[in-house]
Design a protein around this motif. Sequence first.
Motif, mmCIF file in Angstrom:
data_model
loop_
_atom_site.group_PDB
_atom_site.id
_atom_site.type_symbol
_atom_site.label_atom_id
_atom_site.label_comp_id
_atom_site.label_asym_id
_atom_site.label_seq_id
_atom_site.Cartn_x
_atom_site.Cartn_y
_atom_site.Cartn_z
ATOM 1 N N VAL A 22 0.857 -1.197 0.000
ATOM 2 C CA VAL A 22 0.000 0.000 0.000
ATOM 3 C C VAL A 22 0.896 1.252 0.000
ATOM 4 O O VAL A 22 0.669 2.205 -0.744
ATOM 5 C CB VAL A 22 -0.952 0.033 1.220
ATOM 6 N N TRP A 25 2.623 1.704 -3.427
ATOM 7 C CA TRP A 25 1.636 2.234 -4.378
ATOM 8 C C TRP A 25 1.461 3.743 -4.144
ATOM 9 O O TRP A 25 1.504 4.534 -5.089
ATOM 10 C CB TRP A 25 0.286 1.511 -4.206
ATOM 11 N N ASP A 26 1.281 4.094 -2.892
ATOM 12 C CA ASP A 26 1.054 5.502 -2.545
ATOM 13 C C ASP A 26 2.256 6.369 -2.939
ATOM 14 O O ASP A 26 2.093 7.474 -3.465
ATOM 15 C CB ASP A 26 0.783 5.605 -1.047
ATOM 16 N N GLY A 224 -10.101 -3.185 -7.866
ATOM 17 C CA GLY A 224 -8.955 -2.466 -8.419
ATOM 18 C C GLY A 224 -9.293 -1.026 -8.740
ATOM 19 O O GLY A 224 -10.415 -0.582 -8.514
ATOM 20 N N ARG A 225 -8.342 -0.277 -9.224
ATOM 21 C CA ARG A 225 -8.551 1.096 -9.629
ATOM 22 C C ARG A 225 -7.448 1.501 -10.611
ATOM 23 O O ARG A 225 -6.405 0.869 -10.675
ATOM 24 C CB ARG A 225 -8.596 2.047 -8.423
ATOM 25 N N ASP A 241 -7.946 -6.466 -4.514
ATOM 26 C CA ASP A 241 -7.378 -5.122 -4.708
ATOM 27 C C ASP A 241 -6.104 -5.197 -5.558
ATOM 28 O O ASP A 241 -5.005 -5.307 -5.036
ATOM 29 C CB ASP A 241 -7.093 -4.496 -3.337
ATOM 30 N N ARG A 243 -4.309 -3.052 -8.310
ATOM 31 C CA ARG A 243 -4.362 -1.713 -8.891
ATOM 32 C C ARG A 243 -3.464 -1.568 -10.117
ATOM 33 O O ARG A 243 -2.382 -2.143 -10.171
ATOM 34 C CB ARG A 243 -3.959 -0.686 -7.839
ATOM 35 N N TRP B 25 -6.147 6.210 5.425
ATOM 36 C CA TRP B 25 -6.390 7.214 4.383
ATOM 37 C C TRP B 25 -6.871 6.529 3.112
ATOM 38 O O TRP B 25 -7.873 6.919 2.510
ATOM 39 C CB TRP B 25 -5.115 8.022 4.117
ATOM 40 N N ASP B 26 -6.153 5.488 2.741
ATOM 41 C CA ASP B 26 -6.475 4.785 1.501
ATOM 42 C C ASP B 26 -7.875 4.178 1.553
ATOM 43 O O ASP B 26 -8.633 4.246 0.591
ATOM 44 C CB ASP B 26 -5.420 3.689 1.270
ATOM 45 N N THR B 29 -10.466 6.843 0.796
ATOM 46 C CA THR B 29 -10.364 7.690 -0.395
ATOM 47 C C THR B 29 -10.359 6.893 -1.691
ATOM 48 O O THR B 29 -9.816 7.350 -2.686
ATOM 49 C CB THR B 29 -9.071 8.538 -0.356
ATOM 50 N N ALA B 31 -10.138 3.016 -1.903
ATOM 51 C CA ALA B 31 -9.684 1.626 -1.955
ATOM 52 C C ALA B 31 -10.836 0.761 -2.480
ATOM 53 O O ALA B 31 -11.976 0.941 -2.071
ATOM 54 C CB ALA B 31 -9.257 1.146 -0.568
#
Lengths: 498, 498
Positions: A22, A25-26, A224-225, A241, A243, B25-26, B29, B31
């Motif tokens: 995470v 990714w961020d 996913g996104r 999840d 991404r 946070w994820d 916003t 996930a």
Amino acid sequence: MTVQQFTDYVKKMKHYEEALNVIYWDMRTGAPKKGLAQRSEVVGTLSASLFDMETSEELGDLLSTLESKKADLDYVTLRLVEEVRKNYDQNKKIPPNEYKEYVILQSKAETAWEEAKATDNFALFLPYLEQIISWQKKFIGYWGIKNGSPYNTLLDLYEPDMTTDVLDHVFGELRKTIVSLVQKIATSPNKPETSILFKHFPRESQRALSLEMLAQLGYDFDAGRLDESVHPFMIGLNHGDNRITTKYDESDFRSAIFGTIHECGHAMYEQNIDEKLDGLPLATGTSMGIHESQSLFYENFVGRNEKFWEHNYERLQHFSAEQFGDVALADFLRAINMVEPSFIRIEADELTYPLHIMIRYEIERDLFNGNLQAKDLPQVWNDKYEEYLGIRPETDAQGVLQDMHWSGGMFGYFPSYALGMIYAAQWKHAMDKDIPNFDELLEKGELLPIREWLTDKVHQYGALKKPFELLQEATGEALNANYLANYLQDKYTKLYKL
Amino acid sequence: MTVQQFTDYVKKMKHYEEALNVIYWDMRTGAPKKGLAQRSEVVGTLSASLFDMETSEELGDLLSTLESKKADLDYVTLRLVEEVRKNYDQNKKIPPNEYKEYVILQSKAETAWEEAKATDNFALFLPYLEQIISWQKKFIGYWGIKNGSPYNTLLDLYEPDMTTDVLDHVFGELRKTIVSLVQKIATSPNKPETSILFKHFPRESQRALSLEMLAQLGYDFDAGRLDESVHPFMIGLNHGDNRITTKYDESDFRSAIFGTIHECGHAMYEQNIDEKLDGLPLATGTSMGIHESQSLFYENFVGRNEKFWEHNYERLQHFSAEQFGDVALADFLRAINMVEPSFIRIEADELTYPLHIMIRYEIERDLFNGNLQAKDLPQVWNDKYEEYLGIRPETDAQGVLQDMHWSGGMFGYFPSYALGMIYAAQWKHAMDKDIPNFDELLEKGELLPIREWLTDKVHQYGALKKPFELLQEATGEALNANYLANYLQDKYTKLYKL
């Protein structure tokens, strides 16, 4: 009881890995720059905790206990033990103080590589490269020779059971076909008009089209996104999840569209792994090459396919009226499939790409099997580019210094990229028997049966089956580059009217 | 040596906290929803590791050692030891098995509260509420009575050293002023036209305006970012990464604009803490109330100020020509400052908001000091709304069940919201002496001196100074609600021509 303990233990390791992912990714999708230094400390702390767990006596004991009663274990647990053992030995066999020293060297080597590349000065990087290689040789000593030669030990890290014998054979055959095609194309008068590719394509339109493509390919947006980053990537955080990122270049739409399709192939692999593997280290691709076969299947066999664009070209024109409004579909197809020998691997086209990989493979193989010295790399590199691609780099920056892999000690990784193409062509050949109307489905935009076939044969198993086993069971064959060779031969003979 | 060990130890705890905060946070916003169940397990694992570190013998020993040689410690270390000790005792004094039981109850109570609210059935929630209260009383027993009464122990968790004596006094005074104003406004014929607020304001325009506002207020985008979430929030990940979210409601622009300004006040607090506290648990707001004073200062004293809008109204009109193109600034100002007694706290206007808080405060105080039973809450709640606000909730869903705080055992927290307003008015009063041209700065959009004043007096110290100390040193006074009372009196007398 031990099975449950062991499963709980490895799941906890995966929790740490997921937290780290995470954060990765961020960091790549918009984390504010002033927070990055401190964030790296967070990564350091969590990585150290994870490493402690990965190399603990407790885990060693659990593994030994389970290995002593293999007959009682179900198949999933057996594979789990095997995979965790591989990772455990890989970490544990290197003395901690030596590993620490190596990590520091790695960091210095990366800095030196950056500077060497920026100033086109191989000599700056050479001493670090030599040390990295000698450390890797030392590690091979700790890990043990696998499948008969030192370099095979490295190959096995990324592509289980892969050997130079196999690669020499498949790459050798494939190289002949590709080099011959490239030479013919060089003298062909039928060159595509490629200037149409580089006009203005607004980023918001690229994003909208990318989202439409993902939906059509079968990407699950609830799992996913789509984000943006400097280099496109897919990151699998957990089963629900996965991404994708892409890159919007307003003067070359290809990076976004083909990047998105490519990463979607990776993501759909992880989205469709059997739920029973959730949270286990087996819930991932079974090798780098097999993973790449999924992304390249979609990028090349779907995304560069004529029929796919028969369905989608109107949508593309809708989003880019200025650029493609007056361009005929046939011209578009020839442009996106253009072939042009070039120096930089990551910018190479479908046909020449494997040559870039073969060059790196041969160099790595010879370095580790004792037939090449690091100091000779620039010369050997340039000679091979001239021989295979017909072009000779003028600088080391656009030659041997272009990739960062070796500065980080990643030897054995490059072949995966070309293996992905070979596997992908094998999937396509096998799929044709079950889905004879493949082209028709693309033309109608009905891609679900394709994803379902891949899920059935590949995705669902995650790392439960090893690459060769997966390939054999799905296609009835071992690794075979003929399908890729035939595909390339047919496609480019037709496109360039050879 | 122990100081270094201790500092390293608490920094490592902060690393875990930061990783958890990136994940929080994820999750809020964007996930993907299918990954959330597994992500919760990751949160569980990291939280458990953090809790182990927070309650370890090792930390206890480090604290004792340092406490035994306080004379040798510098001020930062002294405060660090004090804060970590407070947190250590809070966690450590509750027997682990009891805490576990409580966490399970908490989870059940939250579910029960949700159902009770959805079905307007207080009886469903009551048994859980009673248990939560009795556990909290038990915890107070473990923690010890602070400042003379059980409820003060809870207040001290959120607002160090706060007591019911102080709150009874300041809230009592303030309540008289507000209730009297609200009553006068109710009968005033000069009501604003508020329908202008609820027209269509496109989300992209709201975002563009929000970004402009942040830049003007002095938000550092290299140390933060603006995202979207269901409820606006600010999350401080580290000194260089303080993120804001807002909510875009296309038929009520206020949530985005005032939400953004509010959260910006929180973020600028954390962005401007002295670097020497980086990575330490002191690098945060010193209390909930002081934190809220920063957000409310910007939301009310800047964002609802006439001069601020003299500077910004044209920009607002630019982004919302349809909605505000023909609305006079004076009408806009009266609309955004409208007063209307209402049932729901989070929708309340600036003037009536403190009354919502006082009601909750009085109820909590009486619950814990033995003068009220949980079963009587709906009756008491409704009576108080009628007395203070002149309206009586018709259902418990819009009454006593509206907030989730109590289902999670958060007693002692509510007062912070009103304290934030009181503190904010005190900052404003003190600031007026140093920045007599405050209004002029707003009119010119030059807000930097305001942020710098707050950094000088408040931000830089983080949690190095406790709330009352900070207040005394910056304003020369103790807590005093008169400034807020006077501000509200002047402002609303003028707006409503009372």
